[in-house]
Design a protein around this motif. Structure first.
Motif, mmCIF file in Angstrom:
data_model
loop_
_atom_site.group_PDB
_atom_site.id
_atom_site.type_symbol
_atom_site.label_atom_id
_atom_site.label_comp_id
_atom_site.label_asym_id
_atom_site.label_seq_id
_atom_site.Cartn_x
_atom_site.Cartn_y
_atom_site.Cartn_z
ATOM 1 N N ARG A 122 0.993 -0.991 0.047
ATOM 2 C CA ARG A 122 0.278 -0.469 -0.198
ATOM 3 C C ARG A 122 0.832 1.077 0.257
ATOM 4 O O ARG A 122 1.806 1.254 0.100
ATOM 5 N N SER A 123 -0.180 2.411 -0.694
ATOM 6 C CA SER A 123 0.632 3.561 0.203
ATOM 7 C C SER A 123 0.277 4.595 1.201
ATOM 8 O O SER A 123 -0.623 4.325 0.783
ATOM 9 N N ILE A 124 0.864 5.489 1.439
ATOM 10 C CA ILE A 124 0.669 6.711 2.475
ATOM 11 C C ILE A 124 0.825 8.020 1.836
ATOM 12 O O ILE A 124 1.942 8.484 1.306
ATOM 13 N N GLU A 130 -1.308 7.454 -9.054
ATOM 14 C CA GLU A 130 -0.638 6.981 -10.704
ATOM 15 C C GLU A 130 0.734 6.151 -10.213
ATOM 16 O O GLU A 130 1.238 5.471 -10.559
ATOM 17 N N GLU A 131 1.502 6.907 -9.623
ATOM 18 C CA GLU A 131 2.680 6.253 -8.639
ATOM 19 C C GLU A 131 2.574 4.942 -8.427
ATOM 20 O O GLU A 131 3.539 4.214 -7.922
ATOM 21 N N ARG A 178 -3.667 17.739 -8.975
ATOM 22 C CA ARG A 178 -2.246 16.944 -9.735
ATOM 23 C C ARG A 178 -1.706 16.472 -9.381
ATOM 24 O O ARG A 178 -0.952 15.519 -9.737
ATOM 25 N N LEU A 179 -1.675 16.800 -7.957
ATOM 26 C CA LEU A 179 -0.400 15.713 -7.269
ATOM 27 C C LEU A 179 -0.786 14.566 -6.652
ATOM 28 O O LEU A 179 -0.379 13.589 -6.686
ATOM 29 N N ILE A 180 -2.365 14.950 -5.798
ATOM 30 C CA ILE A 180 -2.642 13.375 -5.985
ATOM 31 C C ILE A 180 -2.889 12.626 -7.059
ATOM 32 O O ILE A 180 -2.533 11.417 -6.737
ATOM 33 N N GLU A 181 -3.309 13.324 -8.149
ATOM 34 C CA GLU A 181 -3.017 12.190 -8.841
ATOM 35 C C GLU A 181 -2.490 11.265 -9.375
ATOM 36 O O GLU A 181 -1.134 10.725 -9.505
ATOM 37 N N ARG A 230 1.988 2.376 -10.266
ATOM 38 C CA ARG A 230 3.168 2.012 -11.429
ATOM 39 C C ARG A 230 4.178 1.076 -10.605
ATOM 40 O O ARG A 230 4.784 0.356 -10.948
ATOM 41 N N LEU A 231 3.553 1.425 -8.787
ATOM 42 C CA LEU A 231 4.657 0.242 -8.063
ATOM 43 C C LEU A 231 3.884 -0.804 -7.148
ATOM 44 O O LEU A 231 4.202 -1.231 -6.141
ATOM 45 N N GLU A 232 2.543 -1.076 -8.105
ATOM 46 C CA GLU A 232 1.788 -1.660 -7.641
ATOM 47 C C GLU A 232 1.256 -2.161 -6.287
ATOM 48 O O GLU A 232 0.969 -3.288 -6.010
ATOM 49 N N CYS A 233 0.902 -0.464 -5.813
ATOM 50 C CA CYS A 233 -0.057 -0.710 -4.620
ATOM 51 C C CYS A 233 -1.207 -0.952 -4.508
ATOM 52 O O CYS A 233 -2.201 -0.629 -5.919
#
Length: 150
Positions: free
Chosen positions: A82-84, A109-110, A102-105, A113-116
């Protein structure tokens, strides 16, 4: 927003990041932009950790936004990663411009990309406007948070 760049933060960006962190009622109580030593130490730790992504948004080489994305591998949810998202700040001159979106998007997306499989964030209970913003972007208030000062 074609002149906007989202890139990894550098040590030279630290003063601008800290100024944005301090530029609200909560941050004004807990940040010390005039004493950069602890922030520079923290930046070095972040820069050395591949699970930490501290980014800035720049316009004409001026830092106008920031956030930190932390990647958390885990065993729960069938070994899901997961990501935080933390430390989202937009320069006062840029608020309402769509930069926060834009920052949250970028962070979502990142994370993909990192399979979270899940992206989460916390927001202080007093930040009602921020809560509405995150809900507009598809986040759901799903947990009750707890913290303990050490």
């Amino acid at each position: 927003m074609s002149d906007l760049e989202i890139r990894p933060a550098t040590v030279d960006d630290v003063p601008a990041i800290i100024a944005m962190l301090a530029d609200d009622p909560l941050g004004a109580q807990r940040e010390s932009p005039d004493h950069l030593e602890p922030y520079l130490t923290a930046f070095a730790r972040l820069a050395g950790d591949p699970h930490q992504h501290l980014v800035v948004a720049t316009r004409a080489e001026r830092v106008v936004g920031t956030l930190q994305l932390t990647i958390v591998p885990g065993l729960s949810r069938r070994g899901a990663t997961r990501s935080i998202i933390e430390g989202v700040r937009i320069h006062a001159d840029e608020r309402g411009s769509g930069l926060g979106t834009r920052l949250i998007e970028w962070a979502v997306e990142e994370s993909r990309r990192l399979e979270c499989v899940l992206v989460q964030l916390t927001s202080d209970a007093t930040r009602v406007d921020a809560h509405r913003f995150y809900e507009r972007l598809g986040f759901e208030a799903s947990h009750v948070g707890f913290k303990r000062a050490l």
